[in-house]
Design an enzyme around this catalytic site. Structure first.
Site, PDB file in Angstrom:
ATOM      1  N   VAL A  74      42.783   1.367 -27.695  1.00  0.00           N
ATOM      2  CA  VAL A  74      43.071   0.256 -28.085  1.00  0.00           C
ATOM      3  C   VAL A  74      42.524  -0.338 -29.134  1.00  0.00           C
ATOM      4  CG1 VAL A  74      42.416  -2.390 -27.206  1.00  0.00           C
ATOM      5  CG2 VAL A  74      42.862  -0.365 -25.411  1.00  0.00           C
ATOM      6  N   ASP A  75      41.491   0.086 -29.733  1.00  0.00           N
ATOM      7  CA  ASP A  75      40.806  -0.185 -31.059  1.00  0.00           C
ATOM      8  C   ASP A  75      41.659   0.421 -31.942  1.00  0.00           C
ATOM      9  OD1 ASP A  75      38.649  -1.731 -31.096  1.00  0.00           O
ATOM     10  OD2 ASP A  75      37.283   0.195 -30.559  1.00  0.00           O
ATOM     11  N   LEU A  76      42.311   1.583 -31.997  1.00  0.00           N
ATOM     12  CA  LEU A  76      43.267   2.369 -32.807  1.00  0.00           C
ATOM     13  C   LEU A  76      44.569   1.484 -32.828  1.00  0.00           C
ATOM     14  CD1 LEU A  76      42.212   5.980 -32.296  1.00  0.00           C
ATOM     15  CD2 LEU A  76      41.339   4.670 -33.997  1.00  0.00           C
TER      16      LEU A  76
END
Length: 407
Positions: free
Chosen positions: A175-177
């Site tokens: 999700v962050d990436l």
């Protein structure tokens, strides 16, 4: 690699990004911008980006977590809780194209430097990208968000894992990436719009929205059938065989996407009986009878070497890959050939995945020490040496990290 004498051949050369982001998603996105030539000025709070401490492993006191997403950036520190710090930021924005930050909703407004409050009118060409956990509005608006918690709330964990394991966090912070890449896309879109119109704009990119957008094909399946997707481990909900199988001492992943590939695999494995079996006549049948097909394939693969088998299948048009560990990937000849391992002195990291024939991305400098470029950046912004010394001495742009957390 001091960042002063290396040619900038990237597509974004001439674009300046003021990067107030910390942790992972924002820094990953701004690293992509820096890889492609943007002048990224990473502005850390006096305590530094907390992921400098997310280790071991460490080198020279900085964790690998920070090193992995902060190359091709110049580093400075500012205390934005102080009026003088905010004044420095506004001075930096006079020559900037992009401001990106992941402060909590309302933080910049509290300091009197919000987008609608000040920045939009003062810097009409500025592209302002705000990263949040859940957006500024809605039932969860303004709540803090970290990758794993958002994976849980956005349904990703509910489709990752098996009935035996239960819901699982994805091994990489997807999700962050993914959100970091959405920031890059949004910024490039806004730069294109500005090129046509001369107008800047505000960009709203959240972890939650990014996570929901990654729910394919499970969300599409649910929206068409009304059936809630279940945990099925490594198997694909719509395709078979698309799963992980043991082969000798390792595992192989088959990604058979059509009937031709299935027939070819059966021929290569010396198993024509599977081609003729009505249970496996087409993909829909193979999905319905995936357990029986899996049992047959496990028997076929039991005495094969996974690496050699995957290579044979792939070279004959059947998508397959041996399951390799990170060490094997980082020492792979193909990884090296594709320049997906960057090495410069003691710096070692994954490479730049986007290759461009004319505007070549490159490593201009490795992740740098806390505030190492601060004085030079302040000098570029018009501050005198005595003013720089004052900002350093009063803690607005401290030379050393001040332990104790961040805003």
């Amino acid at each position: 690699m001091d960042g002063t004498a290396i040619p900038n051949t990237g597509a974004l050369a001439g674009i300046r990004v003021i990067d107030l982001t910390r942790v992972l998603g924002g820094p990953y996105g701004t690293q992509v911008l820096g890889d492609h030539g943007a002048d990224v000025i990473k502005v850390e709070p006096p305590g530094g980006d907390e992921v400098r401490d997310w280790g071991p492993p460490f080198r020279d006191g900085t964790a690998s977590y920070f090193v992995g997403v902060n190359r091709n950036k110049r580093m400075m520190a500012l205390d934005l809780t102080k009026p003088d710090g905010r004044e420095v930021l506004l001075r930096l924005l006079e020559g900037a194209d992009v401001l990106i930050h992941n402060f909590k909703s309302g933080s910049l407004e509290k300091w009197g430097i919000g987008y609608e409050q000040l920045l939009k009118a003062r810097f009409p060409k500025l592209i302002y990208c705000h990263i949040t956990g859940f957006g500024d509005d809605g039932p969860y608006g303004g709540l803090p968000g970290y990758d794993a918690a958002v994976q849980a709330m956005a349904g990703l964990m509910s489709i990752n894992g098996s009935q035996e394991s239960g819901p699982m966090r994805m091994g990489t912070p997807l999700v962050d990436l993914g959100m970091g890449l959405n920031c890059v896309i949004a910024i490039l879109l806004a730069l294109h719009h500005r090129h046509k119109t001369g107008e800047g704009q505000a960009l709203d990119v959240s972890l939650y929205d990014s996570a929901v957008s990654l729910l394919h094909p499970q969300a599409a399946n649910y929206l068409m059938s009304g059936k809630v997707p279940q945990l099925i481990g490594n198997a694909h909900p719509n395709i078979s065989p698309y799963d992980c199988f043991r082969a000798g001492s390792k595992f192989i992943f088959l990604a058979v996407g059509n009937d031709r590939q299935f027939r070819k695999m059966c021929e290569l494995m010396g198993a024509p009986q599977l081609i003729d079996d009505p249970r496996f006549a087409d993909n829909a049948k193979r999905v319905e009878n995936r357990a029986a097909l899996r049992a047959s394939l496990e028997t076929l693969f039991a005495n094969h070497d996974a690496v050699r088998l995957a290579d044979t299948l792939a070279r004959n048009g059947v998508p397959a890959g041996a399951v390799l560990d990170i060490g094997e990937v980082m020492t792979s000849e193909h990884t090296k050939h594709r320049e997906m391992l960057l090495e410069e002195g003691t710096y070692r990291s994954t490479g730049i995945p986007i290759k461009m024939s004319k505007t070549k991305p490159r490593l201009r400098w490795a992740p740098r020490a806390f505030n190492v470029d601060g004085a030079a950046i302040l000098r570029e912004a018009g501050y005198s040496d005595s003013e720089i010394a004052r900002l350093q001495d009063n803690g607005v742009s401290p030379k050393q990290r001040r332990k104790g957390g961040t805003e």
